[in-house]
Design a protein around this motif. Structure first.
Motif, PDB file in Angstrom:
ATOM      1  N   ILE A  96       0.820  -1.217   0.000  1.00  0.00           N
ATOM      2  CA  ILE A  96       0.000   0.000   0.000  1.00  0.00           C
ATOM      3  C   ILE A  96       0.852   1.264   0.000  1.00  0.00           C
ATOM      4  O   ILE A  96       0.314   2.363   0.106  1.00  0.00           O
ATOM      5  CB  ILE A  96      -0.960   0.024   1.212  1.00  0.00           C
ATOM      6  N   SER A  97       2.172   1.110  -0.109  1.00  0.00           N
ATOM      7  CA  SER A  97       3.068   2.259  -0.131  1.00  0.00           C
ATOM      8  C   SER A  97       3.489   2.586  -1.554  1.00  0.00           C
ATOM      9  O   SER A  97       3.208   1.832  -2.497  1.00  0.00           O
ATOM     10  CB  SER A  97       4.306   1.980   0.721  1.00  0.00           C
ATOM     11  N   SER A  98       4.159   3.704  -1.710  1.00  0.00           N
ATOM     12  CA  SER A  98       4.694   4.103  -3.009  1.00  0.00           C
ATOM     13  C   SER A  98       5.574   3.001  -3.570  1.00  0.00           C
ATOM     14  O   SER A  98       6.487   2.507  -2.893  1.00  0.00           O
ATOM     15  CB  SER A  98       5.507   5.397  -2.852  1.00  0.00           C
ATOM     16  N   ASN A  99       5.315   2.581  -4.782  1.00  0.00           N
ATOM     17  CA  ASN A  99       6.045   1.454  -5.363  1.00  0.00           C
ATOM     18  C   ASN A  99       7.517   1.775  -5.593  1.00  0.00           C
ATOM     19  O   ASN A  99       8.371   0.885  -5.530  1.00  0.00           O
ATOM     20  CB  ASN A  99       5.388   1.039  -6.685  1.00  0.00           C
ATOM     21  N   THR A 100       7.812   3.036  -5.880  1.00  0.00           N
ATOM     22  CA  THR A 100       9.218   3.407  -6.069  1.00  0.00           C
ATOM     23  C   THR A 100       9.984   3.301  -4.761  1.00  0.00           C
ATOM     24  O   THR A 100      11.116   2.809  -4.722  1.00  0.00           O
ATOM     25  CB  THR A 100       9.318   4.830  -6.633  1.00  0.00           C
ATOM     26  N   LEU A 101       9.381   3.764  -3.659  1.00  0.00           N
ATOM     27  CA  LEU A 101      10.027   3.653  -2.345  1.00  0.00           C
ATOM     28  C   LEU A 101      10.140   2.196  -1.920  1.00  0.00           C
ATOM     29  O   LEU A 101      11.147   1.776  -1.346  1.00  0.00           O
ATOM     30  CB  LEU A 101       9.236   4.439  -1.297  1.00  0.00           C
ATOM     31  N   SER A 102       9.102   1.425  -2.219  1.00  0.00           N
ATOM     32  CA  SER A 102       9.119   0.006  -1.874  1.00  0.00           C
ATOM     33  C   SER A 102      10.208  -0.737  -2.632  1.00  0.00           C
ATOM     34  O   SER A 102      10.927  -1.571  -2.071  1.00  0.00           O
ATOM     35  CB  SER A 102       7.756  -0.619  -2.162  1.00  0.00           C
ATOM     36  N   ALA A 103      10.362  -0.428  -3.919  1.00  0.00           N
ATOM     37  CA  ALA A 103      11.380  -1.086  -4.735  1.00  0.00           C
ATOM     38  C   ALA A 103      12.788  -0.732  -4.266  1.00  0.00           C
ATOM     39  O   ALA A 103      13.712  -1.539  -4.388  1.00  0.00           O
ATOM     40  CB  ALA A 103      11.207  -0.708  -6.198  1.00  0.00           C
ATOM     41  N   ASN A 104      12.940   0.458  -3.686  1.00  0.00           N
ATOM     42  CA  ASN A 104      14.254   0.888  -3.179  1.00  0.00           C
ATOM     43  C   ASN A 104      14.525   0.395  -1.766  1.00  0.00           C
ATOM     44  O   ASN A 104      15.607   0.657  -1.224  1.00  0.00           O
ATOM     45  CB  ASN A 104      14.345   2.422  -3.214  1.00  0.00           C
ATOM     46  N   GLY A 105      13.547  -0.285  -1.154  1.00  0.00           N
ATOM     47  CA  GLY A 105      13.738  -0.807   0.197  1.00  0.00           C
ATOM     48  C   GLY A 105      13.608   0.234   1.279  1.00  0.00           C
ATOM     49  O   GLY A 105      14.146   0.058   2.379  1.00  0.00           O
ATOM     50  N   ASP A 106      12.842   1.309   1.014  1.00  0.00           N
ATOM     51  CA  ASP A 106      12.701   2.400   1.979  1.00  0.00           C
ATOM     52  C   ASP A 106      11.503   2.219   2.905  1.00  0.00           C
ATOM     53  O   ASP A 106      11.289   3.046   3.796  1.00  0.00           O
ATOM     54  CB  ASP A 106      12.575   3.743   1.241  1.00  0.00           C
TER      55      ASP A 106
ATOM     56  N   LEU B 161       3.726   8.832 -18.165  1.00  0.00           N
ATOM     57  CA  LEU B 161       3.525   8.754 -16.725  1.00  0.00           C
ATOM     58  C   LEU B 161       4.156   9.969 -16.055  1.00  0.00           C
ATOM     59  O   LEU B 161       5.325  10.278 -16.282  1.00  0.00           O
ATOM     60  CB  LEU B 161       4.159   7.476 -16.165  1.00  0.00           C
ATOM     61  N   ASN B 162       3.394  10.653 -15.194  1.00  0.00           N
ATOM     62  CA  ASN B 162       3.959  11.725 -14.399  1.00  0.00           C
ATOM     63  C   ASN B 162       4.481  11.170 -13.077  1.00  0.00           C
ATOM     64  O   ASN B 162       4.385   9.976 -12.820  1.00  0.00           O
ATOM     65  CB  ASN B 162       2.909  12.832 -14.160  1.00  0.00           C
ATOM     66  N   MET B 163       5.008  12.022 -12.210  1.00  0.00           N
ATOM     67  CA  MET B 163       5.602  11.552 -10.953  1.00  0.00           C
ATOM     68  C   MET B 163       4.559  10.931 -10.036  1.00  0.00           C
ATOM     69  O   MET B 163       4.832   9.981  -9.321  1.00  0.00           O
ATOM     70  CB  MET B 163       6.290  12.724 -10.238  1.00  0.00           C
ATOM     71  N   ALA B 164       3.333  11.454 -10.054  1.00  0.00           N
ATOM     72  CA  ALA B 164       2.280  10.887  -9.202  1.00  0.00           C
ATOM     73  C   ALA B 164       1.908   9.497  -9.656  1.00  0.00           C
ATOM     74  O   ALA B 164       1.698   8.586  -8.847  1.00  0.00           O
ATOM     75  CB  ALA B 164       1.056  11.801  -9.226  1.00  0.00           C
ATOM     76  N   ALA B 165       1.822   9.327 -10.993  1.00  0.00           N
ATOM     77  CA  ALA B 165       1.473   7.999 -11.516  1.00  0.00           C
ATOM     78  C   ALA B 165       2.614   7.014 -11.334  1.00  0.00           C
ATOM     79  O   ALA B 165       2.394   5.818 -11.189  1.00  0.00           O
ATOM     80  CB  ALA B 165       1.105   8.104 -12.987  1.00  0.00           C
ATOM     81  N   LEU B 166       3.856   7.525 -11.327  1.00  0.00           N
ATOM     82  CA  LEU B 166       5.006   6.642 -11.189  1.00  0.00           C
ATOM     83  C   LEU B 166       5.003   5.924  -9.851  1.00  0.00           C
ATOM     84  O   LEU B 166       5.457   4.783  -9.737  1.00  0.00           O
ATOM     85  CB  LEU B 166       6.293   7.463 -11.339  1.00  0.00           C
ATOM     86  N   ALA B 167       4.464   6.571  -8.811  1.00  0.00           N
ATOM     87  CA  ALA B 167       4.441   5.967  -7.478  1.00  0.00           C
ATOM     88  C   ALA B 167       3.501   4.772  -7.398  1.00  0.00           C
ATOM     89  O   ALA B 167       3.637   3.920  -6.526  1.00  0.00           O
ATOM     90  CB  ALA B 167       4.036   7.010  -6.442  1.00  0.00           C
ATOM     91  N   THR B 168       2.528   4.711  -8.302  1.00  0.00           N
ATOM     92  CA  THR B 168       1.577   3.597  -8.282  1.00  0.00           C
ATOM     93  C   THR B 168       1.804   2.615  -9.420  1.00  0.00           C
ATOM     94  O   THR B 168       1.041   1.658  -9.562  1.00  0.00           O
ATOM     95  CB  THR B 168       0.130   4.141  -8.377  1.00  0.00           C
ATOM     96  N   THR B 169       2.829   2.839 -10.243  1.00  0.00           N
ATOM     97  CA  THR B 169       3.123   1.918 -11.335  1.00  0.00           C
ATOM     98  C   THR B 169       3.746   0.640 -10.796  1.00  0.00           C
ATOM     99  O   THR B 169       4.607   0.678  -9.909  1.00  0.00           O
ATOM    100  CB  THR B 169       4.095   2.575 -12.334  1.00  0.00           C
ATOM    101  N   GLN B 170       3.320  -0.506 -11.326  1.00  0.00           N
ATOM    102  CA  GLN B 170       3.762  -1.796 -10.820  1.00  0.00           C
ATOM    103  C   GLN B 170       5.262  -2.003 -11.010  1.00  0.00           C
ATOM    104  O   GLN B 170       5.842  -1.622 -12.028  1.00  0.00           O
ATOM    105  CB  GLN B 170       3.004  -2.919 -11.530  1.00  0.00           C
ATOM    106  N   THR B 171       5.874  -2.591 -10.001  1.00  0.00           N
ATOM    107  CA  THR B 171       7.280  -2.990 -10.044  1.00  0.00           C
ATOM    108  C   THR B 171       7.356  -4.472  -9.687  1.00  0.00           C
ATOM    109  O   THR B 171       6.391  -5.033  -9.156  1.00  0.00           O
ATOM    110  CB  THR B 171       8.124  -2.181  -9.048  1.00  0.00           C
TER     111      THR B 171
END
Length: 303
Positions: A42-52, A255-265
């Motif tokens: 349920i978190s930002s996918n970019t932060l999740s992918a980076n292990g944050d 994709l803008n920055m807002a959409a990037l956070a919800t894009t699947q990784t």
């Protein structure tokens, strides 16, 4: 009448503190992996992918679940898993109850021989290849029943039920026999209602085993319409990178920055599918928890 209050010594208090602390740590170790998966889905996918994401969710959204539930084959696989869990658990519980009861009856011909014949299968098996050939000769490969039939007779569950039935006073069965009750009537009217705790325990074992199983799909099933949810999870985890690209392309290239956070990784795919598969079975245990401890204790007291 005055109640006698037991004075708690310093050693008692110290023991309780240490005891609670140890169990709190063990509980945290057991719970944290599930919590970690959920907050990452349920978190930002970019932060999740980076292990944050480790303690608290950040950039909360639920797009992962919307996208994962759209993945091809998920509803069919979920239906297969639910069907095999419900039907397989019911058959296993009934077989365990019936055979456990039968092995306590002195009138049964060759009772000890058949009981030992069942128990010995816990220690010896022919291996995967002979088992596959057996299933193929029985026309169970690429069949839904390959999930149910091989798992019906479970020696460990039969031992638990047999031991529990032996703890039931024989006078109940004898009284029923005097009143004219037959073998099957005693089983349905006396044994089954009395064995609720141990049967609930067996139901938990069987349901968890059925829901979590994926090796039988891997070995016996090639038809995708019969894939279980766990096997689909297995394939999705192995193909997480390509699935993430597929979902990203389906959303669109701009994709803008807002959409990037919800894009699947790949990480979001793995985490979300894992949660979707694990959560249903987690809700089963609380329903049977009050029977579980009593059933497993009484069912294992006698040898």
């Amino acid at each position: 009448m005055n109640k006698i209050k037991k004075k708690r010594t310093r050693s008692d208090i110290t023991f309780n503190i240490i005891n609670y602390a140890v169990f709190a740590i063990i509980t945290l170790i057991c719970v944290y992996p599930f919590y970690y998966m959920i907050i990452n889905t349920i978190s930002s996918n970019t932060l999740s992918a980076n292990g944050d994401i480790n303690i608290l969710p950040k950039g909360i959204h639920f797009e992962n679940y919307k996208q994962v539930l759209k993945l091809k084959g998920l509803p069919v696989a979920a239906g297969i898993s639910v069907a095999r869990t419900v039907l397989g658990t019911a058959c296993t519980v009934f077989a365990s109850a019936y055979l456990g009861y039968m092995f306590t009856q002195q009138k049964m011909w060759g009772r000890k021989l058949w009981y030992r014949f069942v128990v010995i299968t816990m220690y010896f098996n022919a291996g995967i290849i002979p088992l596959f050939l057996t299933m193929k000769s029985l026309n169970l490969t690429n069949s839904f029943w390959v999930y149910v039939i091989p798992a019906i007779v479970q020696p460990f569950n039969i031992i638990l039920v047999k031991t529990y039935v032996e703890s039931i006073p024989k006078s109940l069965q004898e009284a029923a026999e005097i009143d004219g009750a037959g073998f099957f009537k005693i089983f349905y009217k006396i044994v089954l209602p009395t064995c609720t705790p141990i049967l609930a325990t067996v139901a938990i074992f069987a349901a968890v085993a059925q829901w979590n199983s994926f090796q039988d799909t891997l070995i016996y099933v090639t038809d995708q319409k019969l894939w279980s949810l766990q096997y689909l999870l297995y394939t999705y985890i192995n193909q997480a990178a390509s699935l993430a690209t597929l979902v990203k392309n389906s959303v669109g290239g701009g994709l803008n920055m807002a959409a990037l956070a919800t894009t699947q990784t790949p990480t979001s795919i793995r985490m979300t599918v894992s949660v979707v598969v694990v959560l249903p079975i987690l809700f089963i245990y609380p329903l049977f928890q009050r029977f579980f401890v009593k059933g497993i204790m009484i069912g294992s007291v006698k040898g």
